[in-house]
Every structure is written in structure tokens, then in C-alpha cells.
Design an enzyme around this catalytic site. Structure first.
Site, PDB file in Angstrom:
ATOM      1  N   LYS A   1       0.821  -1.222   0.000  1.00 52.89           N
ATOM      2  CA  LYS A   1       0.000   0.000   0.000  1.00 52.89           C
ATOM      3  C   LYS A   1       0.852   1.267   0.000  1.00 52.89           C
ATOM      4  O   LYS A   1       0.592   2.189  -0.757  1.00 52.89           O
ATOM      5  CB  LYS A   1      -0.822   0.004   1.290  1.00 52.89           C
TER       6      LYS A   1
ATOM      7  N   ARG B   1      -9.539   1.938   9.508  1.00 53.74           N
ATOM      8  CA  ARG B   1      -9.063   0.601   9.858  1.00 53.74           C
ATOM      9  C   ARG B   1     -10.180  -0.255  10.448  1.00 53.74           C
ATOM     10  O   ARG B   1      -9.966  -1.415  10.742  1.00 53.74           O
ATOM     11  CB  ARG B   1      -7.965   0.695  10.924  1.00 53.74           C
TER      12      ARG B   1
ATOM     13  N   ARG C   1      10.800  -6.261   6.153  1.00 55.84           N
ATOM     14  CA  ARG C   1      10.849  -4.821   6.403  1.00 55.84           C
ATOM     15  C   ARG C   1      11.351  -4.557   7.824  1.00 55.84           C
ATOM     16  O   ARG C   1      12.077  -3.609   8.066  1.00 55.84           O
ATOM     17  CB  ARG C   1       9.447  -4.226   6.210  1.00 55.84           C
TER      18      ARG C   1
ATOM     19  N   ARG D   1      -0.900  -8.062  14.079  1.00 62.19           N
ATOM     20  CA  ARG D   1      -1.460  -7.026  13.203  1.00 62.19           C
ATOM     21  C   ARG D   1      -2.337  -7.655  12.128  1.00 62.19           C
ATOM     22  O   ARG D   1      -3.372  -7.119  11.748  1.00 62.19           O
ATOM     23  CB  ARG D   1      -0.344  -6.197  12.561  1.00 62.19           C
TER      24      ARG D   1
HETATM   25  P1  AMP Z   1       0.736   1.584   9.452  1.00 63.59           P
HETATM   26  O1  AMP Z   1       2.005   2.290   9.154  1.00 63.59           O
HETATM   27  O2  AMP Z   1      -0.433   2.111   8.672  1.00 63.59           O
HETATM   28  O3  AMP Z   1       0.853   0.083   9.325  1.00 63.59           O
HETATM   29  O4  AMP Z   1       0.388   1.867  10.986  1.00 63.59           O
HETATM   30  C1  AMP Z   1       1.255   1.489  12.036  1.00 63.59           C
HETATM   31  C2  AMP Z   1       0.473   1.408  13.347  1.00 63.59           C
HETATM   32  O5  AMP Z   1      -0.135   2.673  13.648  1.00 63.59           O
HETATM   33  C3  AMP Z   1      -0.700   0.424  13.348  1.00 63.59           C
HETATM   34  O6  AMP Z   1      -0.307  -0.902  13.619  1.00 63.59           O
HETATM   35  C4  AMP Z   1      -1.580   0.990  14.463  1.00 63.59           C
HETATM   36  O7  AMP Z   1      -1.061   0.677  15.741  1.00 63.59           O
HETATM   37  C5  AMP Z   1      -1.422   2.491  14.257  1.00 63.59           C
HETATM   38  N1  AMP Z   1      -2.459   3.019  13.331  1.00 63.59           N
HETATM   39  C6  AMP Z   1      -2.260   3.515  12.068  1.00 63.59           C
HETATM   40  N2  AMP Z   1      -3.417   3.894  11.511  1.00 63.59           N
HETATM   41  C7  AMP Z   1      -4.376   3.622  12.434  1.00 63.59           C
HETATM   42  C8  AMP Z   1      -5.788   3.755  12.463  1.00 63.59           C
HETATM   43  N3  AMP Z   1      -6.462   4.233  11.395  1.00 63.59           N
HETATM   44  N4  AMP Z   1      -6.444   3.371  13.584  1.00 63.59           N
HETATM   45  C9  AMP Z   1      -5.796   2.874  14.651  1.00 63.59           C
HETATM   46  N5  AMP Z   1      -4.473   2.702  14.706  1.00 63.59           N
HETATM   47  C10 AMP Z   1      -3.751   3.068  13.598  1.00 63.59           C
END
Ligand code: AMP
Length: 191
Positions: free
Chosen positions: A13, A88, A127, A144
Site C-alpha cells: 500500500k 481501519r 521490512r 497485526r
Molecule cells: P501503518 O504504518 O499504517 O501500518 O500503521 C502502524 C500502526 O499505527 C498500526 O499498527 C496501528 O497501531 C497504528 N495506526 C495507524 N493507523 C491507524 C488507524 N487508522 N487506527 C488505529 N491505529 C492506527
């Protein structure tokens, strides 16, 4: 154009968002990146978020809505945006709809990148070793993925019901996936 990018962690993504940003000249709004900069800056939000992120869990919907509302109100997001990492869960999808309705800027496209789950776990582990992200150990990656399956996967159906969903296959080269995405967006802009 207002676009939400959907896909499990490790689906590519972020990479595709960067290419879309270059092509469409729109801001890339990544909630993960917004949270990571709050962590780096050592703000109160950042300190709270770090504990949650390190466990592979979600930051609360209230905090996320405030964060996204603030970001979408900025000047550069007026012509459109590529939203990555939000919504999310269904509550966030409904909150985003409410926010965009209030701003009179409805969503044009929700784009789901479909990838094989085992492949995604491999990518996340890779990663982790390359970037040293503390939330990217294999155990956290699996957590996750589980949270994704339970909470985020239903968002795909939510957008399908709204008639704004397109799906592209995320397997193959970065360029292959990107040209599938551009194909979908061209169809959307003519429909
Ligand atoms: P990402 O880089 O999008 O994978 O986000 C890393 C982490 O940030 C996730 O595993 C969540 O802990 C938190 N996070 C990011 N976006 C959200 C969201 N929309 N709602 C809740 N937690 C989020």
C-alpha cells in the site's frame, strides 16, 4: 480525487501510495506516518501511541478521528488526497464518511490491494530487519494480521455496499500493480 487505499499490512500500500502521489500530485496521508512522527517528536499523543503500536494494536478511534480531521483540513488536501491506513474499522469508515460529508468532499474511490496473507507476513518480517521498526517483529506482524482480519477486512464490504470499491491484485512487480491501479482509476474517472 479523494482516494482511500486499503490492504493488509505488507500489501505494498505504502509503495503504491507513493507512486500515486507522484502521478496524481495529491498529498499522501498515512496515519501510520502521522503517528510515527508524533512518536519521534515525543508529544503526549506520541508517547501513548507508541505503546499501542508496539503491541500491534489500534490507537483509539477518537484520537485517530482528531488526527485525520486536522490533516484533511489542511490546505493541500483540498484538491484531493491518497489516504493510507485509515479507516481501519467500520466505526472509522463511518466517521470518515461523516467528516467528508460535512466538508462536502465525498470519497471517489476505495481501492483494495489483494495479496496472499503468508506473503504479507514474509514482507513484514523483511521490512522489520531492513528498517528496524519496533512494531514489526514476526509476532507483532501476526497480531497485526489478526487485527486486520477481524476489524479492517469488513471495511472492504462497507465500501463495496457504497459502490465506491475497486479491487486490484497486489501480486507481481510494483509496476504491474501500479498499472492495474491506474487502469481502475481511469475507469472510475470516466464513469
Ligand atoms: P501503518 O504504518 O499504517 O501500518 O500503521 C502502524 C500502526 O499505527 C498500526 O499498527 C496501528 O497501531 C497504528 N495506526 C495507524 N493507523 C491507524 C488507524 N487508522 N487506527 C488505529 N491505529 C492506527
Amino acid at each position: 480525487m479523494r482516494i482511500v487505499l486499503l490492504g493488509a499490512p505488507g500489501s505494498g500500500k505504502g509503495t503504491q501510495a507513493a507512486l500515486l502521489v507522484e502521478q496524481l500530485k495529491l498529498p499522501h496521508i498515512s496515519t501510520g506516518a502521522l503517528l510515527r512522527s508524533a512518536v519521534e517528536a515525543g508529544t503526549e499523543l506520541g508517547l501513548k501511541a507508541k505503546i499501542i503500536m508496539d503491541r500491534g494494536e489500534f490507537v483509539s478511534d477518537d484520537i485517530m478521528l482528531k488526527l485525520i480531521e486536522e490533516r484533511l483540513s489542511q490546505f493541500d488536501a483540498i484538491p484531493g488526497f491518497i489516504l493510507d491506513g485509515y479507516p481501519r474499522n467500520i466505526a472509522q469508515a463511518e466517521a470518515l464518511d461523516g467528516l467528508l460529508t460535512r466538508l462536502e468532499r465525498p470519497l471517489d474511490e476505495a481501492l483494495q490491494i489483494d495479496v496472499d496473507i503468508e506473503k504479507m507476513i514474509e514482507r513484514i518480517a523483511l521490512r522489520a530487519s531492513e528498517e528496524g521498526r519496533s512494531d514489526d517483529s514476526e509476532e507483532v506482524a501476526r497480531k497485526r494480521m489478526q487485527v486486520y482480519a477481524e476489524q479492517t477486512a469488513p471495511v472492504v464490504d462497507y465500501y463495496a455496499d457504497k459502490g465506491v470499491l475497486s479491487r486490484v491484485l497486489g501480486m507481481g512487480s510494483v509496476e504491474d500493480v501500479f498499472s492495474r491501479i491506474m487502469g481502475v482509476l481511469q475507469i472510475r474517472s470516466y464513469s
